[in-house]
Design a protein around this motif. Structure first.
Motif, PDB file in Angstrom:
ATOM      1  N   CYS A 121       0.838  -1.211   0.000  1.00 51.98           N
ATOM      2  CA  CYS A 121       0.000   0.000   0.000  1.00 51.98           C
ATOM      3  C   CYS A 121       0.869   1.255   0.000  1.00 51.98           C
ATOM      4  O   CYS A 121       0.598   2.211  -0.746  1.00 51.98           O
ATOM      5  CB  CYS A 121      -0.914   0.014   1.224  1.00 51.98           C
ATOM      6  N   TYR A 122       1.890   1.263   0.825  1.00 57.68           N
ATOM      7  CA  TYR A 122       2.766   2.434   0.879  1.00 57.68           C
ATOM      8  C   TYR A 122       3.588   2.567  -0.394  1.00 57.68           C
ATOM      9  O   TYR A 122       3.900   3.683  -0.831  1.00 57.68           O
ATOM     10  CB  TYR A 122       3.674   2.359   2.107  1.00 57.68           C
ATOM     11  N   ARG A 123       3.935   1.449  -1.005  1.00 57.61           N
ATOM     12  CA  ARG A 123       4.632   1.515  -2.291  1.00 57.61           C
ATOM     13  C   ARG A 123       3.732   2.157  -3.342  1.00 57.61           C
ATOM     14  O   ARG A 123       4.169   3.024  -4.106  1.00 57.61           O
ATOM     15  CB  ARG A 123       5.043   0.108  -2.737  1.00 57.61           C
ATOM     16  N   ARG A 124       2.472   1.741  -3.380  1.00 56.00           N
ATOM     17  CA  ARG A 124       1.523   2.292  -4.343  1.00 56.00           C
ATOM     18  C   ARG A 124       1.216   3.760  -4.064  1.00 56.00           C
ATOM     19  O   ARG A 124       0.828   4.503  -4.966  1.00 56.00           O
ATOM     20  CB  ARG A 124       0.233   1.468  -4.329  1.00 56.00           C
ATOM     21  N   ALA A 125       1.377   4.154  -2.799  1.00 54.07           N
ATOM     22  CA  ALA A 125       1.142   5.548  -2.412  1.00 54.07           C
ATOM     23  C   ALA A 125       2.395   6.406  -2.585  1.00 54.07           C
ATOM     24  O   ALA A 125       2.408   7.564  -2.198  1.00 54.07           O
ATOM     25  CB  ALA A 125       0.669   5.619  -0.966  1.00 54.07           C
ATOM     26  N   HIS A 126       3.449   5.822  -3.151  1.00 56.04           N
ATOM     27  CA  HIS A 126       4.718   6.534  -3.387  1.00 56.04           C
ATOM     28  C   HIS A 126       5.373   6.975  -2.077  1.00 56.04           C
ATOM     29  O   HIS A 126       6.005   8.030  -2.020  1.00 56.04           O
ATOM     30  CB  HIS A 126       4.503   7.750  -4.304  1.00 56.04           C
ATOM     31  N   ARG A 127       5.223   6.122  -1.025  1.00 55.32           N
ATOM     32  CA  ARG A 127       5.855   6.418   0.258  1.00 55.32           C
ATOM     33  C   ARG A 127       6.691   5.226   0.711  1.00 55.32           C
ATOM     34  O   ARG A 127       6.371   4.553   1.678  1.00 55.32           O
ATOM     35  CB  ARG A 127       4.797   6.756   1.304  1.00 55.32           C
ATOM     36  N   PRO A 128       7.792   4.946  -0.002  1.00 56.93           N
ATOM     37  CA  PRO A 128       8.629   3.812   0.392  1.00 56.93           C
ATOM     38  C   PRO A 128       9.241   3.976   1.774  1.00 56.93           C
ATOM     39  O   PRO A 128       9.594   2.997   2.428  1.00 56.93           O
ATOM     40  CB  PRO A 128       9.710   3.781  -0.699  1.00 56.93           C
ATOM     41  N   ASP A 129       9.371   5.240   2.234  1.00 58.20           N
ATOM     42  CA  ASP A 129       9.908   5.469   3.573  1.00 58.20           C
ATOM     43  C   ASP A 129       8.988   4.880   4.641  1.00 58.20           C
ATOM     44  O   ASP A 129       9.462   4.273   5.617  1.00 58.20           O
ATOM     45  CB  ASP A 129      10.105   6.968   3.813  1.00 58.20           C
ATOM     46  N   VAL A 153       9.839  -3.307  -0.721  1.00 55.86           N
ATOM     47  CA  VAL A 153      10.503  -2.108  -0.198  1.00 55.86           C
ATOM     48  C   VAL A 153      11.568  -1.627  -1.183  1.00 55.86           C
ATOM     49  O   VAL A 153      11.661  -0.432  -1.496  1.00 55.86           O
ATOM     50  CB  VAL A 153      11.130  -2.391   1.182  1.00 55.86           C
ATOM     51  N   ILE A 154      12.360  -2.552  -1.699  1.00 54.11           N
ATOM     52  CA  ILE A 154      13.393  -2.207  -2.677  1.00 54.11           C
ATOM     53  C   ILE A 154      12.771  -1.585  -3.920  1.00 54.11           C
ATOM     54  O   ILE A 154      13.217  -0.538  -4.410  1.00 54.11           O
ATOM     55  CB  ILE A 154      14.215  -3.463  -3.044  1.00 54.11           C
ATOM     56  N   ASP A 155      11.737  -2.228  -4.444  1.00 54.27           N
ATOM     57  CA  ASP A 155      11.073  -1.731  -5.642  1.00 54.27           C
ATOM     58  C   ASP A 155      10.481  -0.338  -5.413  1.00 54.27           C
ATOM     59  O   ASP A 155      10.526   0.519  -6.301  1.00 54.27           O
ATOM     60  CB  ASP A 155       9.968  -2.698  -6.059  1.00 54.27           C
ATOM     61  N   GLY A 156       9.946  -0.107  -4.221  1.00 56.09           N
ATOM     62  CA  GLY A 156       9.370   1.194  -3.908  1.00 56.09           C
ATOM     63  C   GLY A 156      10.395   2.302  -3.989  1.00 56.09           C
ATOM     64  O   GLY A 156      10.134   3.381  -4.551  1.00 56.09           O
ATOM     65  N   PHE A 157      11.574   2.066  -3.443  1.00 47.99           N
ATOM     66  CA  PHE A 157      12.624   3.082  -3.501  1.00 47.99           C
ATOM     67  C   PHE A 157      13.128   3.295  -4.923  1.00 47.99           C
ATOM     68  O   PHE A 157      13.378   4.435  -5.338  1.00 47.99           O
ATOM     69  CB  PHE A 157      13.774   2.708  -2.571  1.00 47.99           C
ATOM     70  N   PHE A 158      13.258   2.227  -5.683  1.00 46.36           N
ATOM     71  CA  PHE A 158      13.674   2.383  -7.085  1.00 46.36           C
ATOM     72  C   PHE A 158      12.664   3.229  -7.862  1.00 46.36           C
ATOM     73  O   PHE A 158      13.040   4.120  -8.628  1.00 46.36           O
ATOM     74  CB  PHE A 158      13.823   1.014  -7.754  1.00 46.36           C
ATOM     75  N   LYS A 159      11.375   2.955  -7.663  1.00 47.83           N
ATOM     76  CA  LYS A 159      10.342   3.678  -8.393  1.00 47.83           C
ATOM     77  C   LYS A 159      10.297   5.162  -8.036  1.00 47.83           C
ATOM     78  O   LYS A 159       9.839   5.991  -8.830  1.00 47.83           O
ATOM     79  CB  LYS A 159       8.982   3.032  -8.151  1.00 47.83           C
ATOM     80  N   GLU A 160      10.760   5.511  -6.850  1.00 44.62           N
ATOM     81  CA  GLU A 160      10.794   6.921  -6.452  1.00 44.62           C
ATOM     82  C   GLU A 160      12.146   7.573  -6.736  1.00 44.62           C
ATOM     83  O   GLU A 160      12.402   8.696  -6.308  1.00 44.62           O
ATOM     84  CB  GLU A 160      10.446   7.045  -4.962  1.00 44.62           C
ATOM     85  N   GLY A 161      13.016   6.850  -7.439  1.00 46.63           N
ATOM     86  CA  GLY A 161      14.306   7.415  -7.827  1.00 46.63           C
ATOM     87  C   GLY A 161      15.364   7.396  -6.740  1.00 46.63           C
ATOM     88  O   GLY A 161      16.439   7.985  -6.919  1.00 46.63           O
ATOM     89  N   GLU A 162      15.081   6.708  -5.636  1.00 50.91           N
ATOM     90  CA  GLU A 162      16.061   6.637  -4.545  1.00 50.91           C
ATOM     91  C   GLU A 162      16.913   5.380  -4.746  1.00 50.91           C
ATOM     92  O   GLU A 162      16.812   4.398  -4.003  1.00 50.91           O
ATOM     93  CB  GLU A 162      15.355   6.640  -3.196  1.00 50.91           C
ATOM     94  N   VAL A 163      17.754   5.472  -5.750  1.00 56.04           N
ATOM     95  CA  VAL A 163      18.514   4.307  -6.213  1.00 56.04           C
ATOM     96  C   VAL A 163      19.508   3.809  -5.168  1.00 56.04           C
ATOM     97  O   VAL A 163      19.617   2.601  -4.931  1.00 56.04           O
ATOM     98  CB  VAL A 163      19.250   4.646  -7.522  1.00 56.04           C
ATOM     99  N   ASP A 164      20.227   4.713  -4.542  1.00 65.49           N
ATOM    100  CA  ASP A 164      21.226   4.304  -3.553  1.00 65.49           C
ATOM    101  C   ASP A 164      20.580   3.563  -2.385  1.00 65.49           C
ATOM    102  O   ASP A 164      21.115   2.562  -1.894  1.00 65.49           O
ATOM    103  CB  ASP A 164      21.997   5.521  -3.038  1.00 65.49           C
ATOM    104  N   LYS A 165      19.431   4.067  -1.936  1.00 69.14           N
ATOM    105  CA  LYS A 165      18.733   3.420  -0.825  1.00 69.14           C
ATOM    106  C   LYS A 165      18.268   2.025  -1.230  1.00 69.14           C
ATOM    107  O   LYS A 165      18.421   1.058  -0.471  1.00 69.14           O
ATOM    108  CB  LYS A 165      17.527   4.268  -0.413  1.00 69.14           C
ATOM    109  N   ALA A 166      17.712   1.916  -2.421  1.00 65.12           N
ATOM    110  CA  ALA A 166      17.226   0.626  -2.906  1.00 65.12           C
ATOM    111  C   ALA A 166      18.365  -0.375  -3.054  1.00 65.12           C
ATOM    112  O   ALA A 166      18.247  -1.535  -2.631  1.00 65.12           O
ATOM    113  CB  ALA A 166      16.516   0.811  -4.247  1.00 65.12           C
ATOM    114  N   TYR A 167      19.462   0.081  -3.622  1.00 67.45           N
ATOM    115  CA  TYR A 167      20.593  -0.814  -3.843  1.00 67.45           C
ATOM    116  C   TYR A 167      21.225  -1.242  -2.522  1.00 67.45           C
ATOM    117  O   TYR A 167      21.648  -2.393  -2.360  1.00 67.45           O
ATOM    118  CB  TYR A 167      21.627  -0.134  -4.730  1.00 67.45           C
ATOM    119  N   ASP A 168      21.265  -0.338  -1.567  1.00 65.64           N
ATOM    120  CA  ASP A 168      21.807  -0.665  -0.250  1.00 65.64           C
ATOM    121  C   ASP A 168      20.972  -1.748   0.426  1.00 65.64           C
ATOM    122  O   ASP A 168      21.517  -2.684   1.024  1.00 65.64           O
ATOM    123  CB  ASP A 168      21.843   0.599   0.620  1.00 65.64           C
ATOM    124  N   LEU A 169      19.646  -1.642   0.302  1.00 61.82           N
ATOM    125  CA  LEU A 169      18.769  -2.664   0.870  1.00 61.82           C
ATOM    126  C   LEU A 169      18.967  -4.003   0.163  1.00 61.82           C
ATOM    127  O   LEU A 169      18.961  -5.061   0.805  1.00 61.82           O
ATOM    128  CB  LEU A 169      17.311  -2.219   0.750  1.00 61.82           C
TER     129      LEU A 169
END
Length: 217
Positions: A121-129, A153-169
């Protein structure tokens, strides 16, 4: 002819089964009311109050239904497409999860699957945080980690352009005892390619090959 409210369906079904010794009222209610719920959700005629009343009827009934029935309703809300009649299903799913979380019934206790729905739900709401915060809470429940939650969680950060956070996870997954699956690899490779981080793409591909996984591109 006006359609009956879902709360009316609940009451009628409960009354008609109350004398049965082979099936509980709440369990017997689920197929009928859930079918009505799904139909109205898909055609845009389900009201917010009806959805809340149905969920509360299941949650606080004298004979609580299993968590899987509540999860089915949350999942349906999480995946309903936006429309003029239904603007934000995921937001209502989060609201209902909070009601479920406050309920003292052991049968209605959130499971790992329930948390997966909330993270989605939070991924769909664009709130990966917020999805990450729920993921952290999942860790503290003792229910155990699962690759689906991690991947969302990883996909959510990638979709919001937070690549470093997604890759770190992604890099932390195996350190926490979770092996990436096909979905995780696809999401990670796609996100890295879109950000033109080709050096990292090469590392992920090598990791995938070393693990013997097959990725459907």
């Amino acid at each position: 002819m006006a359609r009956p409210r879902l709360s009316t369906i609940y009451a009628a079904t409960s009354c008609s089964t109350s004398t049965s010794t082979t099936a509980s009222p709440a369990r017997a209610f689920v197929p009928t009311a859930y079918a009505a719920f799904q139909e109205r959700l898909s055609n845009g005629t389900l009201g917010l109050d009806d959805a809340r009343q149905l969920f509360d009827g299941l949650l606080h009934g004298a004979d609580p239904v299993p968590t899987r029935a509540l999860d089915a309703l949350l999942s349906a809300l999480a995946h309903v497409p936006p429309s003029t009649a239904w603007s934000n299903g995921p937001a209502l799913a989060v609201e209902l999860f909070k009601r479920m979380d406050r309920c003292a019934s052991p049968q209605a206790a959130p499971t790992g699957y329930t948390y997966n729905i909330l993270i989605d739900c939070y991924r769909r709401a664009h709130r990966p945080d917020l999805g990450l915060a729920i993921f952290g809470r999942l860790l503290r429940t003792g229910l155990g980690l699962n690759v689906v939650a991690y991947s969302m969680v990883i996909d959510g950060f990638f979709k919001e352009g937070e690549v470093d956070k997604a890759y770190d996870l992604f890099r932390k997954m195996e350190k926490q005892g979770i092996s990436p699956d096909v979905v995780t690899y696809n999401s990670t490779i796609d996100g890295l390619c879109k950000s033109k981080a080709m050096d990292k793409v090469e590392k992920v591909l090598q990791q995938m090959l070393d693990a013997g996984s097959k990725v459907e591109m």
